[in-house]
Design an enzyme around this catalytic site. Sequence first.
Site, PDB file in Angstrom:
ATOM      1  N   SER A 255     -10.345   0.319   6.773  1.00 32.81           N
ATOM      2  CA  SER A 255      -9.598   0.360   5.524  1.00 32.81           C
ATOM      3  C   SER A 255      -9.135  -0.997   5.014  1.00 32.81           C
ATOM      4  CB  SER A 255      -8.387   1.289   5.671  1.00 32.81           C
ATOM      5  OG  SER A 255      -8.805   2.619   5.854  1.00 32.81           O
TER       6      SER A 255
ATOM      7  N   LYS B 102       0.831  -1.203   0.000  1.00 27.06           N
ATOM      8  CA  LYS B 102       0.000   0.000   0.000  1.00 27.06           C
ATOM      9  C   LYS B 102       0.867   1.255   0.000  1.00 27.06           C
ATOM     10  CE  LYS B 102      -3.902   1.955   2.643  1.00 27.06           C
ATOM     11  NZ  LYS B 102      -4.791   1.725   3.804  1.00 27.06           N
TER      12      LYS B 102
ATOM     13  N   SER C 206      -9.406   2.473   2.768  1.00 29.06           N
ATOM     14  CA  SER C 206      -8.365   3.078   1.949  1.00 29.06           C
ATOM     15  C   SER C 206      -7.440   2.071   1.283  1.00 29.06           C
ATOM     16  CB  SER C 206      -7.535   4.036   2.811  1.00 29.06           C
ATOM     17  OG  SER C 206      -6.856   3.351   3.841  1.00 29.06           O
TER      18      SER C 206
END
Length: 485
Positions: free
Chosen positions: A176, A77, A152
């Site tokens: 997330s 990420k 996210s």
Amino acid sequence: MLDPLLISATEQRRALSNGRLTAEALMQATLDRIQAVNSKLNALVFIRDASTLLSEAKAADATEPIGPLHGLPLAVKDLADVAGLPTSQGSPIFEGQIAEADSPHVARLRAAGAIIIGKTNTPEFGLGGHTYNQVFEPCRNPYDASRSCGGSSGGAAVALATGMTSLADGSDMMGSLRNPAGWNNLYGFRPSWGRVPGAASGDMFLHRLSTSGPMGRCPADIALLLDAMSGPLPHSPQRMPFTPVGEPSVKINSKRIGWLGDWGGAWPVEDGILPLCEKAFGAFEQAGAHVERVPPPFSAEALWHSWTTLRSWSIARELVEIMDQPEKAAQLKPEAVWEAERGLNFSAMDVHRASEIRSEWYRTADQLFEIYDALILPTAQVWPFPIEWPWPKNIAGQRMDTYHRWMELTIPAGLIGLPVAAVPAGFGESGLPMGLQILGRDGDDKGVLELAEAYHRETLWPERRPALTGQSITNGRLPDAIPER
């Protein structure tokens, strides 16, 4: 011939060990899939040179395994650092910035033998459950490219769902790792605080809300990656006693599970979500567990007040230096400015009172887990929404007063650091996925994964993969969004 993209990372690992698959062949298949679908979905925002990746995979084939992830392609990420790769955090302020060293959990993944192929898309600073930012194109849902993939860790979920990576890391403050797993027919896992510690730098005590964690196509993949990421970090107070999770079992006979639904009507939920999740209960019961409805155990209003205070205070800590520089502050997304301004205006007593509420909820939840082995909730209050929306402004006729109110059901676990797995719950009438959260007692990561594994073997939802054809793909950035005041 074995198609390496149609099996789990755990199965890929076994195939690499017994010679049915090579790391080079797996990498080539991964790169071919990236070439075919990433431009349509924007899951990966940086991809390393293909020839270099193939050389690393070939070298992995020629050496003895160095760890449990040996030869597996993995994406990181874009909030975490990978030495030599850019870390934009989805922000124009950091666009093009090259990391000098790995984040702690990334170093562990590399040491376990993973081949890091690139970075996955995320909202700016991970703020918001919708993966768009000012640096890259928005990340799209592979089941309907006109819809949000969640966030996210949205890029991580889409990359996994489409075979562009074998495993992916993520982080979770307000769902997330859970919301994008639910919206992409996958598994996400928020571990107990301390199992995957953050960097041993700056303040290490006050701001305990977020944690890194794994995503995968099955619970066994989650366990594989979690064990590689976990363990105490020198000079860090996050020293949770570490016992490897290992491959989860399916022995859940007589387990008692509590269904919290919409928290007694406190949270608005779109039509179809609760019935779908309730239908999914059957998988737990077929595996030997018992599910029953639980009345709201705590004030939803108090949870929301505590959460929004502590969240804004934590975000302000991260952004205070940027806020002090007007030319940089002007580049922040409106949600980030709103959070930082709120956090900077709180008094010490405001924060203390919020923490008192958090402490009371922890005690209440701990008592609840004396009755139940796990609690379950949906992963989101809405179905994947149009990608042009910054966030849902209304749910079931109720106006959302902030940009993240539609993810309120993620805070019971996040506020007190409980382990929670997101598991697929199936598909709605529109063909879009939804998920369930499985919350466990603090520290019972293994127990949560055992429930997820038993559920997985009854359902096998991730085998219903996105077609990746015939989808309406459009380009263009999303509009700026200002939180409702």
